[in-house]
Write a protein that holds these residues in place. Structure first.
Motif, PDB file in Angstrom:
ATOM      1  N   GLU A  59       9.895   2.949   3.998  1.00 44.39           N
ATOM      2  CA  GLU A  59       8.947   2.232   3.136  1.00 44.39           C
ATOM      3  C   GLU A  59       8.490   0.928   3.796  1.00 44.39           C
ATOM      4  OE1 GLU A  59       8.835   0.774  -1.524  1.00 44.39           O
ATOM      5  OE2 GLU A  59      10.603   1.855  -0.762  1.00 44.39           O
ATOM      6  N   LEU A  60       9.415   0.212   4.405  1.00 45.24           N
ATOM      7  CA  LEU A  60       9.088  -1.052   5.070  1.00 45.24           C
ATOM      8  C   LEU A  60       8.140  -0.829   6.239  1.00 45.24           C
ATOM      9  CD1 LEU A  60       9.464  -4.094   5.532  1.00 45.24           C
ATOM     10  CD2 LEU A  60      11.565  -3.535   6.821  1.00 45.24           C
ATOM     11  N   MET A  61       8.437   0.154   7.095  1.00 43.10           N
ATOM     12  CA  MET A  61       7.613   0.377   8.285  1.00 43.10           C
ATOM     13  C   MET A  61       6.248   0.949   7.929  1.00 43.10           C
ATOM     14  SD  MET A  61      10.194   1.575  11.311  1.00 43.10           S
ATOM     15  CE  MET A  61      10.927   2.950  10.439  1.00 43.10           C
ATOM     16  N   VAL A  62       6.191   1.828   6.921  1.00 40.17           N
ATOM     17  CA  VAL A  62       4.901   2.371   6.489  1.00 40.17           C
ATOM     18  C   VAL A  62       4.024   1.242   5.965  1.00 40.17           C
ATOM     19  CG1 VAL A  62       3.783   3.782   4.732  1.00 40.17           C
ATOM     20  CG2 VAL A  62       5.687   4.715   6.067  1.00 40.17           C
ATOM     21  N   GLY A  63       4.615   0.316   5.237  1.00 34.21           N
ATOM     22  CA  GLY A  63       3.847  -0.813   4.729  1.00 34.21           C
ATOM     23  C   GLY A  63       3.228  -1.620   5.859  1.00 34.21           C
ATOM     24  N   GLU A  64       3.991  -1.865   6.929  1.00 36.54           N
ATOM     25  CA  GLU A  64       3.460  -2.626   8.057  1.00 36.54           C
ATOM     26  C   GLU A  64       2.312  -1.898   8.743  1.00 36.54           C
ATOM     27  OE1 GLU A  64       4.174  -5.623   8.863  1.00 36.54           O
ATOM     28  OE2 GLU A  64       5.877  -5.937   7.522  1.00 36.54           O
ATOM     29  N   PRO A  76      -6.595  -3.397   0.379  1.00 37.16           N
ATOM     30  CA  PRO A  76      -5.225  -3.876   0.573  1.00 37.16           C
ATOM     31  C   PRO A  76      -4.257  -3.386  -0.487  1.00 37.16           C
ATOM     32  CG  PRO A  76      -6.782  -5.646   0.967  1.00 37.16           C
ATOM     33  CD  PRO A  76      -7.580  -4.500   0.408  1.00 37.16           C
ATOM     34  N   LEU A  77      -4.762  -3.043  -1.681  1.00 38.48           N
ATOM     35  CA  LEU A  77      -3.857  -2.534  -2.705  1.00 38.48           C
ATOM     36  C   LEU A  77      -3.283  -1.163  -2.348  1.00 38.48           C
ATOM     37  CD1 LEU A  77      -5.841  -3.556  -5.928  1.00 38.48           C
ATOM     38  CD2 LEU A  77      -3.884  -4.715  -4.860  1.00 38.48           C
ATOM     39  N   GLU A  78      -3.921  -0.472  -1.403  1.00 38.59           N
ATOM     40  CA  GLU A  78      -3.457   0.847  -0.998  1.00 38.59           C
ATOM     41  C   GLU A  78      -2.119   0.776  -0.247  1.00 38.59           C
ATOM     42  OE1 GLU A  78      -5.082   2.981  -2.892  1.00 38.59           O
ATOM     43  OE2 GLU A  78      -5.677   4.292  -1.226  1.00 38.59           O
ATOM     44  N   VAL A  79      -1.767  -0.412   0.201  1.00 39.08           N
ATOM     45  CA  VAL A  79      -0.472  -0.560   0.886  1.00 39.08           C
ATOM     46  C   VAL A  79       0.662  -0.276  -0.083  1.00 39.08           C
ATOM     47  CG1 VAL A  79       1.038  -2.145   2.109  1.00 39.08           C
ATOM     48  CG2 VAL A  79      -1.429  -2.215   2.535  1.00 39.08           C
ATOM     49  N   GLY A  80       0.567  -0.798  -1.301  1.00 40.97           N
ATOM     50  CA  GLY A  80       1.590  -0.527  -2.305  1.00 40.97           C
ATOM     51  C   GLY A  80       1.641   0.947  -2.655  1.00 40.97           C
ATOM     52  N   ARG A  81       0.452   1.575  -2.757  1.00 38.37           N
ATOM     53  CA  ARG A  81       0.424   3.023  -3.051  1.00 38.37           C
ATOM     54  C   ARG A  81       1.091   3.820  -1.937  1.00 38.37           C
ATOM     55  NH1 ARG A  81      -4.169   6.820  -1.953  1.00 38.37           N
ATOM     56  NH2 ARG A  81      -3.477   8.815  -2.841  1.00 38.37           N
ATOM     57  N   ALA A  82       0.849   3.397  -0.696  1.00 38.17           N
ATOM     58  CA  ALA A  82       1.464   4.108   0.429  1.00 38.17           C
ATOM     59  C   ALA A  82       2.989   4.042   0.342  1.00 38.17           C
ATOM     60  CB  ALA A  82       0.973   3.519   1.750  1.00 38.17           C
ATOM     61  N   ASP A 135       7.061  21.092   4.578  1.00 38.26           N
ATOM     62  CA  ASP A 135       7.630  19.993   5.356  1.00 38.26           C
ATOM     63  C   ASP A 135       6.568  19.002   5.825  1.00 38.26           C
ATOM     64  OD1 ASP A 135      10.256  20.925   5.212  1.00 38.26           O
ATOM     65  OD2 ASP A 135       9.952  22.305   6.885  1.00 38.26           O
ATOM     66  N   VAL A 136       5.349  19.107   5.294  1.00 35.96           N
ATOM     67  CA  VAL A 136       4.255  18.216   5.680  1.00 35.96           C
ATOM     68  C   VAL A 136       3.652  17.609   4.410  1.00 35.96           C
ATOM     69  CG1 VAL A 136       2.048  17.998   6.876  1.00 35.96           C
ATOM     70  CG2 VAL A 136       3.769  19.630   7.713  1.00 35.96           C
ATOM     71  N   ALA A 137       3.464  16.301   4.430  1.00 35.54           N
ATOM     72  CA  ALA A 137       2.831  15.592   3.298  1.00 35.54           C
ATOM     73  C   ALA A 137       1.753  14.667   3.855  1.00 35.54           C
ATOM     74  CB  ALA A 137       3.872  14.804   2.508  1.00 35.54           C
ATOM     75  N   GLU A 138       0.531  14.712   3.272  1.00 35.77           N
ATOM     76  CA  GLU A 138      -0.591  13.932   3.780  1.00 35.77           C
ATOM     77  C   GLU A 138      -1.295  13.192   2.632  1.00 35.77           C
ATOM     78  OE1 GLU A 138      -2.499  16.142   7.521  1.00 35.77           O
ATOM     79  OE2 GLU A 138      -2.479  17.427   5.733  1.00 35.77           O
ATOM     80  N   TRP A 139      -1.805  11.998   2.942  1.00 41.16           N
ATOM     81  CA  TRP A 139      -2.538  11.208   1.962  1.00 41.16           C
ATOM     82  C   TRP A 139      -3.706  10.509   2.659  1.00 41.16           C
ATOM     83  CZ3 TRP A 139       2.762  10.982   2.612  1.00 41.16           C
ATOM     84  CH2 TRP A 139       3.531  11.513   1.572  1.00 41.16           C
TER      85      TRP A 139
END
Length: 829
Positions: free
Chosen positions: A743-748, A716-722, A706-710
């Motif tokens: 996805e939207l909030m993680v990007g911000e 700035p390209l890492e935003v798309g990967r996130a 239940d845990v995922a980490e990166w």
């Protein structure tokens, strides 16, 4: 039976039974003064009436509490040998012989009567008649004795014996004598002060055992019509008027009139003082407002009045502050109590307790509440009864009040009317007079003071409870990876406000801080200190300080606040992902850990540390590994310690009860509290007196799946990967409905982290629990601020988006920077 003070008075005689002459009927038509003596279960006198003082020559103060056998020194007055035994007497009557002596000793369970001679200092030997009634039931009264002077039973003046007649006391069973109703009505008035139920019980027993009668022949019985040993009101009034006329005309007042008036006035004043002192002793036995109201109402019935209705202002009933302003026609008055001697239920439907109503300006009640003075209505006329009844919708109160004497007395404190009492007497009872008005005013003054004390206590208790509730947090039952249950119990003797507290704080990384503390002492000052320390703990916990460091800072703060108070504190941080507790202790009792595997419980061995506020002492933290399902129990010493006793007994009981299986966390907390309370009660330690704070946490943990980490580079390209990895992970967890929002909030958040980070990579973590938690951590120590972005502004919209879409969000500092997190509610399955 003529009263000795009114021998010429005659009344219509009751129907004669059998043969009888005119002398008998004339004697039967009068009254006889009775002495009333009550004997308790210890054979001691518990009541000694005025008539008893006059008959036996012993005052009430001297008689109460003495053995009854010593106060009735009569010698036998045996009947003549050829005189038949009186009809209706249950045992042979021979003065203070076996019958009365056995009754005094508790040896007889049936009534007895007799005739005896009382030896006095003078050569006269008074001829005394007596009736003895054994009493049963829960009260302390065991025997009721009625006695009379047989010399009062003459056909004419003193010394004129009834020719050819003998006089003997007896009983009449199941006979409808006219005087029975009067006995039932008057007897409670001269008995010791007791409840209506007790009075009714005694009267019922007396009437069941037999109405007192006198035998004049074998076939002729007449009832004893009691006069209770005091002159009639009409005669007293006439004598007072004669004395007043003589004094007004400048004539000497006859000594017998002057002495009698003085004696009567003195007796009346003394009786009222005794009544007021007795009432004062019966009211105000507690500071409970409801109980005090009942005590005040019951204290005046039936001795002073037959009906007592108590009304209080709305603010008083609600336990609020002192009512302001003079009452008016809009003021609401709550009927809080109603006592009466009428048949049960007669008043309940018409004037129920609990009703609230205003009173019109034309009523005596409004006059009393606005003037603050008693209002006397000698008799309620039909017109006044109709005016009073007009305010009761669909209920006719006129039959209950018309023809009765009424006294309305204000219940005041500090010159403010808190309420009033409506006192009513039966039509056949003597009216309220000016002396009753004075007595009622004094009664109301004492009652008002007692009620105000109870009101202030209720108000202060309410304020204290509100303060305590406001200082204690409302902890959610579920945090990340753990379930929590709490209990707070106020002190039972030392005040309802104390310094015990508990708390939980959400920390970064799905961790939870668990806190229990205890400020030494009680009262508002301790509670205020507790509030300051609790706020400080919450603030420092949000900075993600290690437990030992947090206690160090808390100790420094306590010393700056002052050296008056000390506090103990236990601070633990639970990491559900790592499966461990990080705990530090500041002089607090150790926590209990209950292992889920084998159900074993143990006290955690922690460095004790010094209480907060001592200063200059180091604190240490300990890491304790835990498994899913383990339970942590933290409490204050009020639960396990009693002053002067070994705390080891309480701690052992705490461990044992914590390990007991329970259906829920709340049930587990209740089990612990009951077990500790039973332990102290069984050992005779008086139970708990200190306040108690209890916190129990079930450490469920969070599974690795239940845990995922990166880790994301500062590109700035890492935003798309996130966004991509979040989308993929949510699909794997079956949370596709949250993909777009997350996805939207993680990007911000990742965009802001990449822009403001210095050197360390950005860490992104998703945790699936009761909610979806997303955390973004970077090495910048400046916390982001929510800004107001205009239409043309380039920055400031990211946190606005998070605020709008997230269930909850926040920021906190870490050792290396900061963490920004948000939560989303999981969709229902």
């Amino acid at each position: 039976m003529a009263n000795g003070n009114d021998r010429g008075t005659e009344r219509e005689a009751p129907p004669s039974r059998g043969a009888g002459n005119g002398a008998v009927e004339q004697v039967a038509a009068g009254r006889i003064p009775l002495a009333v003596v009550v004997v308790d279960r210890g054979a001691l006198v518990s009541h000694w009436s005025t008539g008893a003082r006059r008959l036996f020559g012993v005052g009430k103060e001297e008689a109460i509490g003495r053995p009854a056998i010593d106060l009735l020194p009569v010698s036998g007055a045996l009947p003549e040998p050829d005189e038949p035994a009186p009809y209706g007497v249950y045992a042979a009557y021979d003065g203070l012989g076996p019958d009365l002596e056995s009754s005094l000793d508790g040896g007889l369970s049936y009534p007895a009567a007799g005739r005896a001679r009382l030896t006095v200092a003078e050569p006269d030997r008074l001829d005394v008649l007596w009736w003895a009634y054994p009493l049963v039931g829960p009260g302390r009264e065991r025997l009721l004795v009625l006695a009379a002077d047989a010399a009062d039973l003459h056909a004419g003046g003193p010394g004129e014996e009834i020719p050819g007649e003998r006089i003997a006391p007896a009983f009449a069973l199941h006979t409808d004598f006219p005087g029975a109703e009067e006995l039932a009505r008057r007897l409670p008035e001269i008995l010791p002060s007791m409840s209506v139920e007790e009075s009714a019980r005694i009267v019922a027993q007396v009437l069941e055992l037999g109405y007192p009668v006198l035998e004049f022949s074998q076939s002729d019985r007449v009832p004893v019509t009691p006069d209770w040993g005091v002159p009639r009101r009409v005669e007293r009034k006439a004598r007072r008027e004669r004395a007043a006329r003589a004094a007004a005309q400048g004539l000497p007042v006859p000594r017998e009139l002057s002495d009698e008036v003085e004696d009567l006035e003195y007796a009346a004043v003394r009786e009222r003082l005794e009544f007021l002192n007795e009432v004062s002793g019966r009211i105000g036995t507690s500071l409970d407002l409801s109980r005090t109201i009942v005590e005040v109402s019951r204290a005046v019935v039936p001795r002073f009045t037959d009906v007592a209705g108590t009304y209080l202002r709305e603010q008083v009933v609600a336990g609020e502050g002192f009512p302001e302003g003079v009452p008016d026609t809009t003021t609401m008055w709550h009927r809080v109590a109603l006592e009466h001697t009428d048949e049960p239920g007669r008043w309940d439907d018409v004037v129920p307790v609990g009703e609230a109503m205003p009173f019109p300006a034309h009523t005596p009640f409004f006059q009393c509440m606005t003037s603050g003075e008693p209002v006397l209505v000698p008799r309620i006329s039909e017109q006044m009864g109709h005016a009073i009844a007009s305010q009761f919708e669909k209920r006719d109160i006129r039959p209950l009040i018309t023809g009765r004497s009424m006294l309305v007395v204000p219940l005041k404190a500090r010159n403010v009317v808190l309420g009033f009492m409506i006192l009513l007497r039966h039509p056949e009872r003597v009216e309220f007079n000016d002396m009753d008005r004075v007595t009622g005013a004094e009664l109301a003054a004492r009652s008002g003071l007692v009620l105000d004390n109870a009101r202030m206590y209720t108000y202060q208790e309410s304020v204290a409870e509100t303060l305590q509730d406001s200082m204690l947090p409302h902890i959610p039952p579920r945090m990340a990876g753990c379930d929590i249950a709490t209990r707070y119990l106020p002190g039972t003797l030392l005040g309802r406000v104390g310094g015990d507290w508990f708390d939980s704080v959400k920390l970064p990384g799905a961790r939870t801080a668990l806190v229990v503390g205890d400020v030494m002492g009680h009262g508002l000052n301790s509670a205020a200190m507790m509030g300051q320390l609790r706020t400080a703990v919450q603030t420092m916990a949000a900075l993600d300080l290690p437990p030992a460091r947090l206690l160090r800072n808390l100790d420094d703060l306590a010393q700056r606040l002052g050296d008056t108070y000390l506090a103990t504190c236990l601070y633990a941080v639970y990491d559900p992902i790592a499966g461990e507790l990080d705990i530090a202790n500041a002089g607090h009792i150790p926590p209990v850990i209950v292992h889920a595997g084998d159900g074993r419980s143990e006290l955690l061995d922690l460095p004790t540390g010094a209480p907060i506020g001592v200063g200059g002492v180091a604190f240490e933290s300990v890491r304790v590994p835990v498994r899913p399902g383990d339970r942590l129990v933290m409490c204050t010493d009020g639960l396990v310690e009693v002053r002067g006793e070994d705390i080891g007994v309480g701690l052992a009981t705490l461990c044992e009860s914590a390990a007991h299986p329970a259906a829920s966390m709340d049930d587990a907390c209740d089990t612990i509290i009951r077990a500790l309370a039973a332990t102290f009660s069984e050992e005779g330690r008086g139970g708990r007196k200190d306040d108690v704070a209890l916190l129990m946490a079930r450490l469920n943990g969070i599974e690795p799946d239940d845990v995922a980490e990166w880790r994301l580079s500062l590109d700035p390209l890492e935003v798309g990967r996130a966004r991509s990895v979040v989308r993929e992970q949510l699909h794997d967890w079956g949370l596709a409905r949250l993909v777009d929002t997350a996805e939207l909030m993680v990007g911000e958040l990742v965009t802001n982290a990449v822009r403001h980070s210095h050197s360390r990579p950005v860490e992104l973590r998703l945790v699936r629990g009761d909610t979806l938690l997303c955390e973004v951590e970077d090495d910048d120590h400046d916390l982001p601020t929510l800004l107001s972005a205009g239409p043309e502004d380039e920055f400031g919209r990211g946190l606005r988006v998070v605020t709008t879409l997230a269930r909850e969000w926040g920021t906190s500092r870490t050792k290396t920077g900061k963490t920004v997190w948000f939560e989303l509610t999981l969709p229902r399955r």
